[in-house]
Scaffold this motif. Structure first.
Motif, PDB file in Angstrom:
ATOM      1  N   GLN A   2       0.824  -1.203   0.000  1.00  0.00           N
ATOM      2  CA  GLN A   2       0.000   0.000   0.000  1.00  0.00           C
ATOM      3  C   GLN A   2       0.864   1.261   0.000  1.00  0.00           C
ATOM      4  O   GLN A   2       1.870   1.331   0.691  1.00  0.00           O
ATOM      5  CB  GLN A   2      -0.885   0.049   1.244  1.00  0.00           C
ATOM      6  N   SER A   3       0.416   2.232  -0.755  1.00  0.00           N
ATOM      7  CA  SER A   3       1.085   3.536  -0.763  1.00  0.00           C
ATOM      8  C   SER A   3       0.640   4.338   0.457  1.00  0.00           C
ATOM      9  O   SER A   3      -0.362   4.010   1.104  1.00  0.00           O
ATOM     10  CB  SER A   3       0.702   4.293  -2.032  1.00  0.00           C
ATOM     11  N   ASP A   4       1.385   5.402   0.757  1.00  0.00           N
ATOM     12  CA  ASP A   4       0.981   6.292   1.846  1.00  0.00           C
ATOM     13  C   ASP A   4      -0.412   6.843   1.579  1.00  0.00           C
ATOM     14  O   ASP A   4      -1.205   7.013   2.504  1.00  0.00           O
ATOM     15  CB  ASP A   4       1.978   7.453   1.987  1.00  0.00           C
ATOM     16  N   ASN A   5      -0.686   7.106   0.319  1.00  0.00           N
ATOM     17  CA  ASN A   5      -1.993   7.645  -0.056  1.00  0.00           C
ATOM     18  C   ASN A   5      -3.108   6.685   0.347  1.00  0.00           C
ATOM     19  O   ASN A   5      -4.071   7.060   1.015  1.00  0.00           O
ATOM     20  CB  ASN A   5      -2.012   7.902  -1.564  1.00  0.00           C
ATOM     21  N   ILE A  60      -8.209   5.079  -7.055  1.00  0.00           N
ATOM     22  CA  ILE A  60      -6.860   4.509  -7.166  1.00  0.00           C
ATOM     23  C   ILE A  60      -6.900   2.978  -7.259  1.00  0.00           C
ATOM     24  O   ILE A  60      -5.865   2.319  -7.186  1.00  0.00           O
ATOM     25  CB  ILE A  60      -5.935   4.967  -6.011  1.00  0.00           C
ATOM     26  N   GLY A  61      -8.106   2.430  -7.396  1.00  0.00           N
ATOM     27  CA  GLY A  61      -8.253   0.990  -7.572  1.00  0.00           C
ATOM     28  C   GLY A  61      -8.090   0.184  -6.299  1.00  0.00           C
ATOM     29  O   GLY A  61      -7.741  -0.990  -6.344  1.00  0.00           O
ATOM     30  N   ALA A  62      -8.348   0.816  -5.172  1.00  0.00           N
ATOM     31  CA  ALA A  62      -8.220   0.125  -3.892  1.00  0.00           C
ATOM     32  C   ALA A  62      -9.593  -0.083  -3.267  1.00  0.00           C
ATOM     33  O   ALA A  62     -10.525   0.672  -3.528  1.00  0.00           O
ATOM     34  CB  ALA A  62      -7.338   0.935  -2.942  1.00  0.00           C
ATOM     35  N   GLU A  63      -9.690  -1.102  -2.447  1.00  0.00           N
ATOM     36  CA  GLU A  63     -10.934  -1.404  -1.747  1.00  0.00           C
ATOM     37  C   GLU A  63     -10.851  -0.881  -0.320  1.00  0.00           C
ATOM     38  O   GLU A  63      -9.844  -1.075   0.365  1.00  0.00           O
ATOM     39  CB  GLU A  63     -11.148  -2.918  -1.730  1.00  0.00           C
ATOM     40  N   ALA A  64     -11.911  -0.229   0.132  1.00  0.00           N
ATOM     41  CA  ALA A  64     -11.944   0.313   1.491  1.00  0.00           C
ATOM     42  C   ALA A  64     -12.071  -0.825   2.500  1.00  0.00           C
ATOM     43  O   ALA A  64     -12.825  -1.774   2.296  1.00  0.00           O
ATOM     44  CB  ALA A  64     -13.111   1.277   1.645  1.00  0.00           C
ATOM     45  N   HIS A  65     -11.303  -0.704   3.569  1.00  0.00           N
ATOM     46  CA  HIS A  65     -11.359  -1.679   4.667  1.00  0.00           C
ATOM     47  C   HIS A  65     -11.774  -0.913   5.917  1.00  0.00           C
ATOM     48  O   HIS A  65     -10.952  -0.269   6.550  1.00  0.00           O
ATOM     49  CB  HIS A  65     -10.004  -2.351   4.890  1.00  0.00           C
ATOM     50  N   GLY A  66     -13.032  -1.022   6.249  1.00  0.00           N
ATOM     51  CA  GLY A  66     -13.549  -0.317   7.427  1.00  0.00           C
ATOM     52  C   GLY A  66     -13.227  -1.071   8.697  1.00  0.00           C
ATOM     53  O   GLY A  66     -12.304  -1.882   8.749  1.00  0.00           O
ATOM     54  N   ASP A 106      -5.583  10.480  16.044  1.00  0.00           N
ATOM     55  CA  ASP A 106      -5.401   9.512  14.955  1.00  0.00           C
ATOM     56  C   ASP A 106      -5.106  10.223  13.636  1.00  0.00           C
ATOM     57  O   ASP A 106      -4.272   9.777  12.848  1.00  0.00           O
ATOM     58  CB  ASP A 106      -6.635   8.615  14.821  1.00  0.00           C
ATOM     59  N   CYS A 107      -5.789  11.335  13.397  1.00  0.00           N
ATOM     60  CA  CYS A 107      -5.536  12.110  12.173  1.00  0.00           C
ATOM     61  C   CYS A 107      -4.126  12.690  12.184  1.00  0.00           C
ATOM     62  O   CYS A 107      -3.413  12.648  11.171  1.00  0.00           O
ATOM     63  CB  CYS A 107      -6.564  13.236  12.013  1.00  0.00           C
ATOM     64  N   LYS A 108      -3.715  13.237  13.307  1.00  0.00           N
ATOM     65  CA  LYS A 108      -2.361  13.809  13.412  1.00  0.00           C
ATOM     66  C   LYS A 108      -1.301  12.727  13.204  1.00  0.00           C
ATOM     67  O   LYS A 108      -0.291  12.941  12.531  1.00  0.00           O
ATOM     68  CB  LYS A 108      -2.176  14.487  14.761  1.00  0.00           C
ATOM     69  N   ARG A 109      -1.546  11.547  13.752  1.00  0.00           N
ATOM     70  CA  ARG A 109      -0.622  10.424  13.570  1.00  0.00           C
ATOM     71  C   ARG A 109      -0.547  10.034  12.091  1.00  0.00           C
ATOM     72  O   ARG A 109       0.541   9.797  11.562  1.00  0.00           O
ATOM     73  CB  ARG A 109      -1.087   9.235  14.406  1.00  0.00           C
ATOM     74  N   ALA A 110      -1.691   9.985  11.429  1.00  0.00           N
ATOM     75  CA  ALA A 110      -1.722   9.619  10.011  1.00  0.00           C
ATOM     76  C   ALA A 110      -0.959  10.649   9.174  1.00  0.00           C
ATOM     77  O   ALA A 110      -0.246  10.286   8.231  1.00  0.00           O
ATOM     78  CB  ALA A 110      -3.166   9.491   9.526  1.00  0.00           C
ATOM     79  N   GLU A 111      -1.104  11.924   9.528  1.00  0.00           N
ATOM     80  CA  GLU A 111      -0.396  12.968   8.781  1.00  0.00           C
ATOM     81  C   GLU A 111       1.120  12.785   8.895  1.00  0.00           C
ATOM     82  O   GLU A 111       1.853  13.011   7.937  1.00  0.00           O
ATOM     83  CB  GLU A 111      -0.812  14.349   9.285  1.00  0.00           C
ATOM     84  N   LYS A 112       1.595  12.358  10.059  1.00  0.00           N
ATOM     85  CA  LYS A 112       3.039  12.129  10.258  1.00  0.00           C
ATOM     86  C   LYS A 112       3.489  10.801   9.640  1.00  0.00           C
ATOM     87  O   LYS A 112       4.580  10.701   9.098  1.00  0.00           O
ATOM     88  CB  LYS A 112       3.378  12.137  11.740  1.00  0.00           C
ATOM     89  N   ASP A 113       2.641   9.783   9.746  1.00  0.00           N
ATOM     90  CA  ASP A 113       3.010   8.445   9.278  1.00  0.00           C
ATOM     91  C   ASP A 113       3.005   8.304   7.759  1.00  0.00           C
ATOM     92  O   ASP A 113       3.678   7.427   7.221  1.00  0.00           O
ATOM     93  CB  ASP A 113       2.077   7.387   9.872  1.00  0.00           C
ATOM     94  N   TYR A 114       2.219   9.135   7.070  1.00  0.00           N
ATOM     95  CA  TYR A 114       2.068   8.988   5.622  1.00  0.00           C
ATOM     96  C   TYR A 114       2.386  10.298   4.907  1.00  0.00           C
ATOM     97  O   TYR A 114       1.528  10.912   4.280  1.00  0.00           O
ATOM     98  CB  TYR A 114       0.654   8.504   5.286  1.00  0.00           C
TER      99      TYR A 114
END
Length: 143
Positions: A2-5, A60-66, A106-114
């Motif tokens: 998986q890409s960061d995106n 982007i051709g990816a499936e969402a995983h909730g 969680d959003c702040k972590r995602a911004e740093k992680d990706y």
């Protein structure tokens, strides 16, 4: 791989599903119409952001995983435990404020992680974080 995106968009899907599912569960526990109205308003925002993340993943051709069934059950059990003896507006609002605060982190972590996520994914994540920060303040007004 998986890409960061894609990873950031998946985080957004999971975060918004957590919000929607929690609001659904708590909505049935309150008789406070003002609290219910705010829950409905925020649920619409979660739904809108969730749909945008799904659309971006599709693009982007990816499936969402909730959320997994185990995650949903864990949240549900936590809610039941914390509301078993106290279904007051104050208690529900406290739980919602804590959840919104966690969502912001969680959003702040995602911004740093990706860091190489697309500008669109970053904007959506930032929008979700801002919405949850505002929600946390709103819930505190009920406490």
């Amino acid at each position: 791989m998986q890409s960061d995106n894609e990873k950031m968009l998946q985080e957004i899907v999971q975060n918004t599903e957590m919000g929607k599912n929690t609001l659904d569960e708590l909505m049935g526990l309150t008789h406070d119409q003002r609290l219910k109205d705010e829950m409905m308003r925020q649920k619409r925002e979660y739904r809108r952001i969730n749909q945008a993340a799904h659309t971006a993943l599709d693009a982007i051709g990816a499936e969402a995983h909730g959320q997994s069934a185990a995650q949903r059950m864990s949240v549900s059990m936590g809610i039941r435990t914390r509301t078993m003896m106290d279904k007051s507006t104050r208690n529900l609002a406290t739980m919602l404020a804590e959840g919104s605060g966690q969502g912001v982190m969680d959003c702040k972590r995602a911004e740093k992680d990706y860091p190489t996520a697309s500008p669109g994914a970053k904007k959506l994540c930032s929008e979700l974080g801002a919405m949850q920060a505002q929600a946390e303040e709103t819930w505190r007004e009920f406490i």
